[in-house]
Motif scaffolding. Sequence first.
Motif, PDB file in Angstrom:
ATOM      1  N   ASP A 225       0.856  -1.190   0.000  1.00 19.44           N
ATOM      2  CA  ASP A 225       0.000   0.000   0.000  1.00 19.44           C
ATOM      3  C   ASP A 225       0.886   1.232   0.000  1.00 19.44           C
ATOM      4  O   ASP A 225       2.082   1.156   0.271  1.00 19.44           O
ATOM      5  N   ARG A 226       0.249   2.341  -0.319  1.00 17.78           N
ATOM      6  CA  ARG A 226       0.973   3.553  -0.626  1.00 17.78           C
ATOM      7  C   ARG A 226       1.807   4.072   0.548  1.00 17.78           C
ATOM      8  O   ARG A 226       2.847   4.708   0.348  1.00 17.78           O
ATOM      9  N   TYR A 232       6.440   6.847  -3.026  1.00 20.70           N
ATOM     10  CA  TYR A 232       5.203   6.607  -3.787  1.00 20.70           C
ATOM     11  C   TYR A 232       4.094   7.593  -3.427  1.00 20.70           C
ATOM     12  O   TYR A 232       3.038   7.595  -4.060  1.00 20.70           O
ATOM     13  N   SER A 233       4.328   8.387  -2.375  1.00 16.38           N
ATOM     14  CA  SER A 233       3.225   9.249  -1.942  1.00 16.38           C
ATOM     15  C   SER A 233       3.620  10.714  -1.761  1.00 16.38           C
ATOM     16  O   SER A 233       2.755  11.576  -1.630  1.00 16.38           O
ATOM     17  N   ARG A 237       6.445  12.230  -6.251  1.00 20.78           N
ATOM     18  CA  ARG A 237       6.224  10.830  -6.676  1.00 20.78           C
ATOM     19  C   ARG A 237       6.284  10.651  -8.193  1.00 20.78           C
ATOM     20  O   ARG A 237       6.593   9.565  -8.675  1.00 20.78           O
ATOM     21  N   LYS A 255      -1.725  -0.080  -9.935  1.00 21.63           N
ATOM     22  CA  LYS A 255      -1.784   0.657  -8.676  1.00 21.63           C
ATOM     23  C   LYS A 255      -0.728   1.781  -8.672  1.00 21.63           C
ATOM     24  O   LYS A 255      -1.018   2.927  -8.333  1.00 21.63           O
ATOM     25  N   TRP A 259      -1.143   5.984  -8.637  1.00 22.68           N
ATOM     26  CA  TRP A 259      -0.544   6.907  -7.653  1.00 22.68           C
ATOM     27  C   TRP A 259       0.301   7.994  -8.338  1.00 22.68           C
ATOM     28  O   TRP A 259       0.873   8.856  -7.688  1.00 22.68           O
TER      29      TRP A 259
END
Length: 377
Positions: A225-226, A232-233, A237, A255, A259
Motif C-alpha cells: 500500500d501507498r 510513492y506518496s 512521486r 496501482k 498513484w
Amino acid sequence: MSRALDLARRAWGDTHPNPMVGALIVEKGEVVAEGWHARDGGPHAERAALAALGRAPKPGATMVVTLEPCSTHGRTGACTEAIIAAGIGRVVVGATDPNPDHAGRGLDVLRAAGIEVRSGVLARECADLNLIFNHWIATGGPLFAAKVATTLDGKIACRTGDSRWITNELSRTDVMRWRRLFPAIAVGAGTVVHDNPRLTSRIEGREEMCPWRFIFDGRLRTVVDRSMAGVYSDEFRERTIVVTTDHSGEGYIKKLHSWGVNVWVFQSPNQRVPIDAFRKRCVEERIAGVYFEGGAEVVSEFLQQRQLDYLFHYRAPIVLADVKAKPAFSGLRTEKLAQAVRLAEVRHEQFGDDALVRGRLVYPEKLFVDETTFSLG
Ligand SMILES: NC(=O)c1ccc[n+]([C@@H]2O[C@H](COP(=O)([O-])OP(=O)(O)OC[C@H]3O[C@@H](n4cnc5c(N)ncnc54)[C@H](OP(=O)(O)O)[C@@H]3O)[C@@H](O)[C@H]2O)c1
C-alpha cells in the motif's frame, strides 16, 4: 584555474546534460571578468565572461577556462569564434574535450588564429569536475556509481540491521551534493522496506531537489500500500520510477500508475531486471548517470556483473568486528589479489573523522562468482 573551477562549481547540478565550466579574463595579471555556464541552453562560460567584461579585452588579455572551448556550432555558436573575435591574446585551458573525435580541435583552431594556447593546467581537477558528463560523452552510456558508507571493517549495518548512522553529518551532507549532481538515484527494494528513504537532495539554503528515483523491485514487494514508501506518496512521486520485471502482477503496476508513479517493466527469465537492458533504457531516456545508494544486494549484483563504473566509499572510524554484520559487497570468490576489483583515478577527501575514497572501477579479466554466498534470485 582554481578560481575558474570555483566559478564552474556554482552551477553544480544545474547544467545537465552540459558540463560545468568556469572562465575568467585576466589583463596584466588582474582578473577583470568572470563567467560560468549556469544552465543548459544558457551562454557558455567563455561568452559569459566576455559579456561580464562589457567591453573589448585589452590587447594581450588572457582567458582562463576549465574546459577546452567548443569549436563546433551548437545552440550558442562556437566559443573559439567568440574568443578570436574578441581579440584575446592567450588562452589557458584545464581539461581537453572528453569526446575523442573533438579533443584538441578547439585548441588547434585558436592556435591557427595566432592565439597562444596553454593546456593541461589542473587538468585532473578540471576533468574530475565533469565525471558524469565525460563518461557519457566518451562511452555513450550512463555512469553507474555506487555510494557505500561503512565502518573501518567494511560493514554497512550491524547484524540486527541497525545502520543509522554510520557516517557523520559532514559525510551525509556531501552525499546530498552528489544527489544534486546525478540525474538519478537508485535503491533496492530492501532499502525501501528497511529505511523508507526520501531520496531527495536537501542542502541548506537551497530548495529541495528531486532527481529521478529508481526503485529496483523485481516482484513489487514494496507496493502493498501507498504508505509503505514515501517515494510513492510524496510531492515528488512523479519522479519515482519503479524498475521491475514482467513477473510482476498487472494489478500492482496499475496501482503504481494510479498513484502517479512511473514503472519500467523488463522481460526477464527470473525476478531480476537484466542490468544491461536497464542501461540501454537509460541511454534511450538520456539519463547520463545513476547514483546507487544501496543496499548491499543491489550494488553487489551490479559489481558482480561488471556494471558498476564508479565507487564512492565513505568510511567512519568504527569497528564492528562481527562476521555477521552486513558487508558492503559480497558474492565474489577472489582467491588472488590479482583478481581483485580496483579503483583508478582515486581521490581522497576528509569529512571530520570520516574519509571518502572515490574512483573509477577497474575489473580484472575474470570475476569469480561465489555460488555458495550469492544467488541471482
Ligand atoms: N551504509 C550504506 O551505505 C547503506 C546504504 C543503503 C542501504 N543500507 C542498508 O542496507 C540494507 C538493505 O540492503 P539489502 O541488501 O537488504 O537490500 P537492497 O539491496 O536495498 O534490496 C535488495 C532487493 O532489491 C531487489 N533487487 C535487487 N536487484 C534487483 C534487480 N536486478 N532487479 C529487480 N529487483 C532487484 C530484490 O528484491 P526481491 O528479493 O524482492 O526480488 C532484492 O532482494 C538496509 O539495512 C539498509 O539500511 C546501507
